[in-house]
Motif scaffolding. Structure first.
Motif, mmCIF file in Angstrom:
data_model
loop_
_atom_site.group_PDB
_atom_site.id
_atom_site.type_symbol
_atom_site.label_atom_id
_atom_site.label_comp_id
_atom_site.label_asym_id
_atom_site.label_seq_id
_atom_site.Cartn_x
_atom_site.Cartn_y
_atom_site.Cartn_z
ATOM 1 N N VAL A 152 -6.167 6.127 -33.741
ATOM 2 C CA VAL A 152 -5.046 5.371 -33.156
ATOM 3 C C VAL A 152 -4.286 4.624 -34.257
ATOM 4 C CG1 VAL A 152 -4.415 3.508 -31.569
ATOM 5 C CG2 VAL A 152 -6.255 5.129 -30.965
ATOM 6 N N ILE A 153 -4.996 4.019 -35.195
ATOM 7 C CA ILE A 153 -4.323 3.164 -36.182
ATOM 8 C C ILE A 153 -4.527 3.612 -37.625
ATOM 9 C CG2 ILE A 153 -4.347 1.082 -34.748
ATOM 10 C CD1 ILE A 153 -6.826 0.167 -36.355
ATOM 11 N N GLU A 154 -5.406 4.619 -37.835
ATOM 12 C CA GLU A 154 -5.686 5.013 -39.214
ATOM 13 C C GLU A 154 -5.389 6.481 -39.452
ATOM 14 O OE1 GLU A 154 -9.825 3.814 -39.273
ATOM 15 O OE2 GLU A 154 -9.359 2.058 -40.510
ATOM 16 N N GLU A 155 -5.177 6.817 -40.724
ATOM 17 C CA GLU A 155 -5.060 8.230 -41.129
ATOM 18 C C GLU A 155 -5.976 8.437 -42.333
ATOM 19 O OE1 GLU A 155 -0.801 7.302 -43.361
ATOM 20 O OE2 GLU A 155 -0.866 8.305 -41.427
ATOM 21 N N TYR A 156 -6.477 9.685 -42.444
ATOM 22 C CA TYR A 156 -7.390 9.962 -43.555
ATOM 23 C C TYR A 156 -6.848 11.094 -44.409
ATOM 24 C CZ TYR A 156 -9.092 14.148 -41.130
ATOM 25 O OH TYR A 156 -9.173 15.383 -40.528
ATOM 26 N N LYS A 199 -14.461 12.784 -51.616
ATOM 27 C CA LYS A 199 -13.879 11.429 -51.715
ATOM 28 C C LYS A 199 -12.746 11.361 -50.686
ATOM 29 C CE LYS A 199 -13.497 9.262 -55.873
ATOM 30 N NZ LYS A 199 -12.911 8.774 -57.137
ATOM 31 N N ILE A 200 -12.871 10.427 -49.727
ATOM 32 C CA ILE A 200 -11.924 10.356 -48.601
ATOM 33 C C ILE A 200 -11.220 8.999 -48.604
ATOM 34 C CG2 ILE A 200 -11.727 10.450 -46.084
ATOM 35 C CD1 ILE A 200 -14.794 11.729 -46.562
ATOM 36 N N GLN A 201 -9.919 9.050 -48.442
ATOM 37 C CA GLN A 201 -9.107 7.828 -48.361
ATOM 38 C C GLN A 201 -8.757 7.588 -46.906
ATOM 39 O OE1 GLN A 201 -5.499 7.547 -50.927
ATOM 40 N NE2 GLN A 201 -4.343 7.539 -49.015
ATOM 41 N N ILE A 202 -9.047 6.385 -46.394
ATOM 42 C CA ILE A 202 -8.706 6.026 -45.011
ATOM 43 C C ILE A 202 -7.814 4.794 -45.047
ATOM 44 C CG2 ILE A 202 -9.634 5.329 -42.759
ATOM 45 C CD1 ILE A 202 -12.271 6.749 -43.676
ATOM 46 N N THR A 203 -6.581 4.942 -44.567
ATOM 47 C CA THR A 203 -5.622 3.834 -44.623
ATOM 48 C C THR A 203 -4.979 3.624 -43.252
ATOM 49 O OG1 THR A 203 -3.990 5.458 -45.346
ATOM 50 C CG2 THR A 203 -5.009 4.125 -47.064
ATOM 51 N N PHE A 204 -4.401 2.443 -43.090
ATOM 52 C CA PHE A 204 -3.677 2.181 -41.845
ATOM 53 C C PHE A 204 -2.419 3.047 -41.807
ATOM 54 C CE2 PHE A 204 -6.117 -0.954 -39.897
ATOM 55 C CZ PHE A 204 -6.472 -1.963 -40.777
ATOM 56 N N LYS A 205 -2.046 3.473 -40.617
ATOM 57 C CA LYS A 205 -0.778 4.183 -40.461
ATOM 58 C C LYS A 205 0.365 3.217 -40.753
ATOM 59 C CE LYS A 205 -2.384 7.601 -37.102
ATOM 60 N NZ LYS A 205 -2.325 8.119 -35.730
ATOM 61 N N ASN A 206 1.512 3.778 -41.180
ATOM 62 C CA ASN A 206 2.683 2.928 -41.429
ATOM 63 C C ASN A 206 3.011 2.141 -40.173
ATOM 64 O OD1 ASN A 206 3.090 3.545 -44.056
ATOM 65 N ND2 ASN A 206 4.352 5.355 -43.603
ATOM 66 N N GLY A 207 3.369 0.876 -40.361
ATOM 67 C CA GLY A 207 3.769 0.062 -39.211
ATOM 68 C C GLY A 207 2.622 -0.703 -38.596
#
Lengths: 84, 84
Positions: free
Chosen positions: B71-75, B5-13
């Motif tokens: 560039v814009i996401e972290e997992y 199960k992987i969470q992919i979200t935008f980086k802060n900012g």
């Protein structure tokens, strides 16, 4: 202030075209051991509330009124934590 | 067989237009105590592998090659469990 993390996924048996497309793409990249891919949404909500219970109730109402389509999706509140 | 199960979200900012749109919609529905909404993806992958370490390595490669835009996401791998 409370921070809620909500998981919204397709119900079992509902076709997930995006998941199928990602599975195909992974196979093209050589990850042939991938058997299935399901893609859901993760919603993080910052909400000001007097009590955790009130925050949780509001979160559930938001899921039922807007965030999750009850016909094909199900939601689960993964966490609800107080933050400064 | 392993299930990740992987969470992919935008980086802060990084601006989250979908989150802003959902926040506005929630305010229209009367949920005025909502201060912020961030929307990410939750990817569940079923993968056959000999060892958990091999499964985890493959999952990380999939994230870096396809699932997350560096560039814009972290997992984050939320869980990796063996299933029958």
């Amino acid at each position: 202030m409370y921070k809620a993390k909500i998981q919204i996924t397709f119900k079992n048996g509902v076709l997930d075209p995006q998941g199928s497309a990602v599975k195909q793409a992974l196979h093209h990249l050589g990850f042939v051991s991938v058997k299935d891919v399901r893609i859901g949404r993760l919603v993080e909500i910052l909400i000001s509330s007097q009590t955790p219970l009130d925050a949780e109730n509001q979160i559930k109402q938001m899921c039922e009124q807007l965030l999750a389509n009850p016909v094909i999706e199900e939601y689960r509140v993964l966490s609800l934590e107080e933050i400064e």
